[in-house]
Design an enzyme around this catalytic site. Structure first.
Site, mmCIF file in Angstrom:
data_model
loop_
_atom_site.group_PDB
_atom_site.id
_atom_site.type_symbol
_atom_site.label_atom_id
_atom_site.label_comp_id
_atom_site.label_asym_id
_atom_site.label_seq_id
_atom_site.Cartn_x
_atom_site.Cartn_y
_atom_site.Cartn_z
ATOM 1 N N LYS A 13 -3.838 4.006 -5.470
ATOM 2 C CA LYS A 13 -3.982 4.813 -6.714
ATOM 3 C C LYS A 13 -4.052 4.084 -8.085
ATOM 4 C CE LYS A 13 0.110 6.596 -7.816
ATOM 5 N NZ LYS A 13 0.609 6.018 -8.920
ATOM 6 N N ARG A 88 6.515 12.497 -13.235
ATOM 7 C CA ARG A 88 6.984 12.291 -11.703
ATOM 8 C C ARG A 88 8.068 13.222 -11.187
ATOM 9 N NH1 ARG A 88 5.464 6.459 -10.739
ATOM 10 N NH2 ARG A 88 6.880 5.580 -9.143
ATOM 11 N N ARG A 127 0.115 -4.721 5.440
ATOM 12 C CA ARG A 127 0.147 -5.146 4.142
ATOM 13 C C ARG A 127 1.388 -6.178 4.101
ATOM 14 N NH1 ARG A 127 -0.218 -1.829 -1.390
ATOM 15 N NH2 ARG A 127 -2.082 -1.262 -0.250
ATOM 16 N N ARG A 133 6.829 -9.243 4.223
ATOM 17 C CA ARG A 133 8.022 -8.571 3.605
ATOM 18 C C ARG A 133 8.546 -7.695 4.784
ATOM 19 N NH1 ARG A 133 4.699 -5.981 -1.243
ATOM 20 N NH2 ARG A 133 4.773 -4.174 -0.021
ATOM 21 N N ARG A 144 9.717 6.185 2.353
ATOM 22 C CA ARG A 144 9.048 6.261 0.899
ATOM 23 C C ARG A 144 8.042 7.527 0.779
ATOM 24 N NH1 ARG A 144 8.241 0.630 0.601
ATOM 25 N NH2 ARG A 144 6.119 0.761 0.211
#
Ligand code: AMP
Length: 190
Positions: A13, A88, A127, A133, A144
């Protein structure tokens, strides 16, 4: 041209927001970027929101709404803007409506980037692996996605009801998706 862009984590996005804004010669305004810059520069706002952001929570509406209202009256926003990451919450939808009503402005379209959740989870896992991570695993990523969907579905419904929603397939190369977005907007706004 006054646009909003929405899309789940991993759909690209932010990248599309920058490209689409450049295409129409308007600023891309990302609330996440504004908050991150303030955290980095240790401004009073940054100190206030850094903990919230680190915990993955939402900055309170009254802070976020004030930041956006101030940003939208800056000179470069006179001819239009693309908002990325705002609104949001339903409170932010109302605040944006009120800010726009004050200046007699309206939203032209709301871009919704759509993608299959499994594709996005796979993309984000890859990713996370590349970036080392370890805290990003399939469960946290799926969580999420669920949080995003719960928060965003009512907003998408609101803008759909207003006839503003433009849904675009978000899977493809950056250029492909960008072309889909501009084609869909050109058709909608013709
Ligand atoms: P983003 O880059 O859009 O994911 O935003 C990063 C973080 O900034 C979010 O996790 C929130 O803590 C905060 N943030 C950004 N936009 C908003 C918003 N519209 N309302 C509340 N918090 C926000």
């Amino acid at each position: 041209m006054r646009l909003l862009i929405m899309g789940p984590p991993g759909v690209g996005k932010g990248t599309q927001a920058v490209g689409i804004a450049a295409h129409y010669g308007i600023p891309a305004i990302s609330t996440g970027d504004i908050f991150r810059a303030n955290v980095k520069n240790q401004t009073p706002l940054g100190l206030e929101v850094s903990r919230i952001m680190a915990d993955g929570g939402y900055v309170p509406d009254e802070i976020t709404n004030a930041i956006v209202a101030d940003r939208l009256v800056e000179a470069d926003a006179a001819a239009g803007w693309l908002l990325d990451g705002y609104p949001r919450t339903s409170g932010q939808v109302v605040a944006l409506d009120e800010a726009l009503a004050k200046s007699g402005q309206t939203i032209d379209a709301v871009i919704s980037l759509v993608a299959d959740t499994d594709v996005l989870v796979a993309r984000l896992l890859k990713r996370a692996e590349l970036e080392g991570r370890a805290d990003d695993n399939a469960d946290t990523i799926r969580n999420r996605m669920v949080i995003y969907t719960e928060a965003t579905d009512p907003l998408l419904a609101t803008y759909r009801d207003r006839g503003l929603l433009v849904e675009v397939d978000g899977i493809g190369s950056i250029d492909e998706v960008a072309q889909r977005i501009t084609a869909a907007l050109d058709e909608k706004l013709a």
